[in-house]
Design a protein around this motif. Structure first.
Motif, PDB file in Angstrom:
ATOM      1  N   GLY A  18       0.811  -1.216   0.000  1.00  0.00           N
ATOM      2  CA  GLY A  18       0.000   0.000   0.000  1.00  0.00           C
ATOM      3  C   GLY A  18       0.842   1.263   0.000  1.00  0.00           C
ATOM      4  O   GLY A  18       2.030   1.252  -0.341  1.00  0.00           O
ATOM      5  N   LYS A  19       0.246   2.363   0.423  1.00  0.00           N
ATOM      6  CA  LYS A  19       0.932   3.657   0.412  1.00  0.00           C
ATOM      7  C   LYS A  19       2.195   3.627   1.269  1.00  0.00           C
ATOM      8  O   LYS A  19       3.215   4.211   0.903  1.00  0.00           O
ATOM      9  CB  LYS A  19      -0.013   4.751   0.932  1.00  0.00           C
ATOM     10  CG  LYS A  19      -1.209   5.038   0.024  1.00  0.00           C
ATOM     11  CD  LYS A  19      -2.076   6.128   0.643  1.00  0.00           C
ATOM     12  CE  LYS A  19      -3.307   6.404  -0.205  1.00  0.00           C
ATOM     13  NZ  LYS A  19      -4.185   7.444   0.408  1.00  0.00           N
ATOM     14  N   TYR A  20       2.112   2.981   2.407  1.00  0.00           N
ATOM     15  CA  TYR A  20       3.263   2.936   3.317  1.00  0.00           C
ATOM     16  C   TYR A  20       4.456   2.259   2.648  1.00  0.00           C
ATOM     17  O   TYR A  20       5.572   2.778   2.660  1.00  0.00           O
ATOM     18  CB  TYR A  20       2.869   2.182   4.587  1.00  0.00           C
ATOM     19  CG  TYR A  20       3.909   2.239   5.685  1.00  0.00           C
ATOM     20  CD1 TYR A  20       3.832   3.215   6.667  1.00  0.00           C
ATOM     21  CD2 TYR A  20       4.958   1.326   5.740  1.00  0.00           C
ATOM     22  CE1 TYR A  20       4.773   3.280   7.686  1.00  0.00           C
ATOM     23  CE2 TYR A  20       5.914   1.382   6.745  1.00  0.00           C
ATOM     24  CZ  TYR A  20       5.809   2.359   7.719  1.00  0.00           C
ATOM     25  OH  TYR A  20       6.752   2.428   8.708  1.00  0.00           O
ATOM     26  N   GLN A  21       4.208   1.097   2.049  1.00  0.00           N
ATOM     27  CA  GLN A  21       5.288   0.358   1.406  1.00  0.00           C
ATOM     28  C   GLN A  21       5.796   1.075   0.153  1.00  0.00           C
ATOM     29  O   GLN A  21       7.002   1.107  -0.112  1.00  0.00           O
ATOM     30  CB  GLN A  21       4.821  -1.058   1.046  1.00  0.00           C
ATOM     31  CG  GLN A  21       4.579  -1.957   2.237  1.00  0.00           C
ATOM     32  CD  GLN A  21       3.186  -1.833   2.817  1.00  0.00           C
ATOM     33  OE1 GLN A  21       2.449  -0.884   2.506  1.00  0.00           O
ATOM     34  NE2 GLN A  21       2.790  -2.771   3.683  1.00  0.00           N
ATOM     35  N   LYS A  22       4.872   1.658  -0.607  1.00  0.00           N
ATOM     36  CA  LYS A  22       5.298   2.356  -1.831  1.00  0.00           C
ATOM     37  C   LYS A  22       6.121   3.592  -1.503  1.00  0.00           C
ATOM     38  O   LYS A  22       7.039   3.948  -2.257  1.00  0.00           O
ATOM     39  CB  LYS A  22       4.073   2.733  -2.654  1.00  0.00           C
ATOM     40  CG  LYS A  22       3.388   1.538  -3.301  1.00  0.00           C
ATOM     41  CD  LYS A  22       2.156   1.953  -4.087  1.00  0.00           C
ATOM     42  CE  LYS A  22       1.492   0.735  -4.729  1.00  0.00           C
ATOM     43  NZ  LYS A  22       0.254   1.113  -5.467  1.00  0.00           N
ATOM     44  N   ARG A  23       5.826   4.233  -0.407  1.00  0.00           N
ATOM     45  CA  ARG A  23       6.622   5.383   0.004  1.00  0.00           C
ATOM     46  C   ARG A  23       8.064   4.956   0.290  1.00  0.00           C
ATOM     47  O   ARG A  23       9.020   5.633  -0.109  1.00  0.00           O
ATOM     48  CB  ARG A  23       5.991   6.013   1.251  1.00  0.00           C
ATOM     49  CG  ARG A  23       6.642   7.311   1.697  1.00  0.00           C
ATOM     50  CD  ARG A  23       5.857   7.928   2.842  1.00  0.00           C
ATOM     51  NE  ARG A  23       5.811   7.029   4.002  1.00  0.00           N
ATOM     52  CZ  ARG A  23       5.111   7.272   5.101  1.00  0.00           C
ATOM     53  NH1 ARG A  23       4.359   8.362   5.173  1.00  0.00           N
ATOM     54  NH2 ARG A  23       5.126   6.423   6.117  1.00  0.00           N
ATOM     55  N   LEU A  24       8.226   3.835   0.966  1.00  0.00           N
ATOM     56  CA  LEU A  24       9.568   3.313   1.211  1.00  0.00           C
ATOM     57  C   LEU A  24      10.250   2.904  -0.091  1.00  0.00           C
ATOM     58  O   LEU A  24      11.448   3.131  -0.276  1.00  0.00           O
ATOM     59  CB  LEU A  24       9.494   2.097   2.141  1.00  0.00           C
ATOM     60  CG  LEU A  24       9.280   2.366   3.634  1.00  0.00           C
ATOM     61  CD1 LEU A  24       9.082   1.044   4.369  1.00  0.00           C
ATOM     62  CD2 LEU A  24      10.451   3.123   4.206  1.00  0.00           C
ATOM     63  N   LEU A  25       9.478   2.309  -0.990  1.00  0.00           N
ATOM     64  CA  LEU A  25      10.039   1.810  -2.240  1.00  0.00           C
ATOM     65  C   LEU A  25      10.544   2.947  -3.119  1.00  0.00           C
ATOM     66  O   LEU A  25      11.681   2.903  -3.623  1.00  0.00           O
ATOM     67  CB  LEU A  25       8.987   0.985  -2.984  1.00  0.00           C
ATOM     68  CG  LEU A  25       9.410   0.381  -4.333  1.00  0.00           C
ATOM     69  CD1 LEU A  25      10.549  -0.602  -4.142  1.00  0.00           C
ATOM     70  CD2 LEU A  25       8.211  -0.309  -4.990  1.00  0.00           C
TER      71      LEU A  25
END
Length: 583
Positions: A18-25
């Motif tokens: 989600g947004k959290y993981q995509k922000r890290l990615l």
């Protein structure tokens, strides 16, 4: 249900990728992997040795002696040494005949006669003192300067270059042990940021200390010492908090960022072409990572394994909130259950040699793994032995790495792990044999350089494919209870053997064929070794040590894909990544 399966269920409930993981990615992992080729590969340029000539004392120069023909002067004043590029005797660039003043005057008056009398020439040369050069002029067509040219690490000090490449591997091995301990005791996040600071600080410390080789070498070890967490920690954390179906996308994105960095680095090196600014540009961008402290969470799985369930639950709730997902009401209870579940049942490395079957397979897998890792690392630093532009050569080698990764994955799934791994290493052996036969022409013909560069590109693409297959096969050959220990053992042995890699490449100064001969023999050995491993694709994989002892024992040597049992992909395979040696 297993501990890892339960955790993956939790991640699914929290929104997956989600947004959290995509922000890290997109804001951490992608930029990091794009930058990483710079601190990892810049030593190839920093330690580059261009063509050079000895600056002789005024008393023996052509002008002082009065000899206008350079060939005549070289025949009289320079000993003959084997040239690594022409495979013939050539005037030395490291030594000269230090004649007495009386003899120099005699040569000035009689050099024409001496050139007609070989015995007389040999007599005065045998009577003369052989002196070592103390100053050199360097070709600046590619680099304004390198650490080698600034400090004259040539001739008697030529071993400094392979020594520094080797010390980088030593630093990586030491860092593997230390930062693994740091990660286990203090967390993945702490390990990552301490490693980042180590790389930046000690790389910059090398700039003002190159005048003292031993201090420079110490900082080289320390800079490589912190490299491993930069690859492992953020990628592992992100994979752990992403759902299973999307982890492949995370790995693919990181690999693409790495490939783009490999392509960009030679271009930046070409624009700078000076070793000190290049070092600064290579590591200073890593400073952006310290602004991501609040962005990067600690590994929830690590927190669970340490019994720090409240912290893990807090991070998981934050993931859910960012992903616009309502966390399950029993989240805390599920995390507590995970923390109290399975305990380690193996004895680590010792379990790999607990039976003859598993011990033999561990050795065979290590040989194959080492063949891939050793050749990959040496193909990068071997750019110094390739004719043509150094920057273009490294650019072309980086350009083929992405396709190589995709080819390896495709063949491993279609043909099988065993024959793909063995076959790719065999193809590399054929390519290395071809290069050995043609490399002598790269400096003496118009076509030689282009042909050798093309073959090296094929080798780099092929070994990139082999590297991916080696990791997949290692994850599947070892049983679940010792899978990480098995892969760790293969990595450790391959890194240890790679200590001798720079000296293998340095053999190119004696004969350009020698480095390719060593890599040819390693690939042949690896090809034979991996052909005796059991095929794993399409088979139910071993879970216990006893399963491993029975796995594949009924397979015939010339068998293809096994047809017994249902294939069960190990969960760790979703987290495959390709670590690089420091050069």
């Amino acid at each position: 249900m297993s501990k890892e399966g339960d955790f993956d269920d939790i991640i699914d409930d929290l929104g997956g990728l989600g947004k959290y993981q995509k922000r890290l990615l997109y804001f951490l992992l992608g930029p990091l992997f794009f930058i990483m080729p710079f601190p990892l590969l810049h030593q190839v340029f920093v330690l580059h040795t261009p063509q050079f000539e000895c600056i002789h004392p005024d008393r023996v120069t052509m002008e002082t002696v009065g000899i206008n023909n350079i060939s005549v002067w070289q025949d009289l004043f320079l000993p003959q040494e084997m040239s690594p590029t022409t495979y013939a005797l050539a005037p030395s660039v490291c030594n000269y005949y230090n004649y007495s003043q009386e003899m120099i005057e005699y040569i000035r008056d009689n050099y024409e006669g001496l050139m007609l009398d070989v015995n007389a020439t040999k007599k005065i040369q045998n009577d003369a003192e052989l002196a070592a050069c103390s100053a050199w002029s360097y070709d600046t067509s590619e680099f304004f300067d390198t650490a080698v040219t600034e400090n004259d690490w040539v001739c008697q000090k030529a071993h400094y270059t392979p020594d520094l490449f080797t010390l980088a591997v030593v630093g990586l091995i030491l860092g593997t042990f230390v930062f693994s301990t740091v990660a286990d005791f203090f967390g993945r996040k702490t390990s990552f940021y301490v490693g980042t600071a180590t790389v930046i600080v000690f790389t910059l410390c090398m700039i003002p200390t190159s005048y003292n080789f031993h201090i420079f070498a110490f900082f080289k070890v320390m800079a490589a010492f912190g490299m491993l967490p930069l690859f492992q920690s953020p990628l592992n954390i992100l994979c752990e908090i992403s759902n299973v179906s999307k982890r492949g996308y995370v790995i693919c994105y990181a690999c693409m960022a790495w490939s783009l960095g490999n392509i960009a680095f030679p271009l930046v090196g070409y624009l700078i072409a000076s070793w000190k600014p290049l070092k600064v540009v290579s590591v200073v961008p890593l400073a952006f990572l310290f602004f991501t402290w609040k962005l990067l969470p600690e590994s929830p799985r690590w927190l669970v394994s340490k019994g720090r369930t409240k912290e893990a639950t807090s991070i998981l709730k934050k993931i859910a909130e960012t992903n616009d997902v309502i966390p399950p009401p029993d989240l805390g209870a599920r995390v507590e259950k995970l923390s109290e579940s399975t305990k380690e049942q193996s004895m680590g490395y010792l379990s790999l040699f607990g039976s003859s079957v598993l011990a033999i397979r561990t050795i065979l897998m290590t040989i194959g793994f080492t063949a891939s890792a050793f050749v990959y690392y040496q193909m990068v630093i071997n750019v110094s032995n390739m004719a043509g532009n150094t920057f273009l050569n490294l650019f072309l080698l980086g350009l083929v790495e992405g396709p190589g990764n995709m080819i390896g994955t495709l063949l491993a799934n279609k043909i099988g792990r065993r024959w793909t791994h063995s076959g790719l290493l065999f193809i590399n052996s054929v390519l290395f044999a071809t290069v050995m036969g043609l490399v002598q022409f790269q400096y003496t013909t118009t076509w030689g350089s282009a042909v050798i560069s093309s073959l090296c590109m094929l080798l780099k693409m092929n070994i990139s494919a082999t590297f991916v297959v080696a990791y997949i096969q290692a994850m599947e050959v070892f049983p679940t209870c010792v899978r990480q220990s098995g892969i760790g053992f293969c990595t450790f042995i391959s890194q240890t053997i790679s200590i001798g890699g720079p000296y293998c490449i340095a053999l190119g100064t004696t004969d350009l064929r020698y480095p390719y001969l060593v890599m040819f023999l390693i690939c042949v050995t690896g090809s034979v070794a991996t052909s005796f491993l059991p095929e794993t694709v399409g088979a139910k994989l071993p879970e216990t040590l006893e399963d491993a002892n029975q796995f594949g024992r009924s397979d015939k040597y010339f068998s293809f894909k096994p047809r017994t049992g249902a294939y069960q992909e190990p969960s760790e395979q979703k987290q495959i990544y390709k670590p690089k040696s420091v050069y």
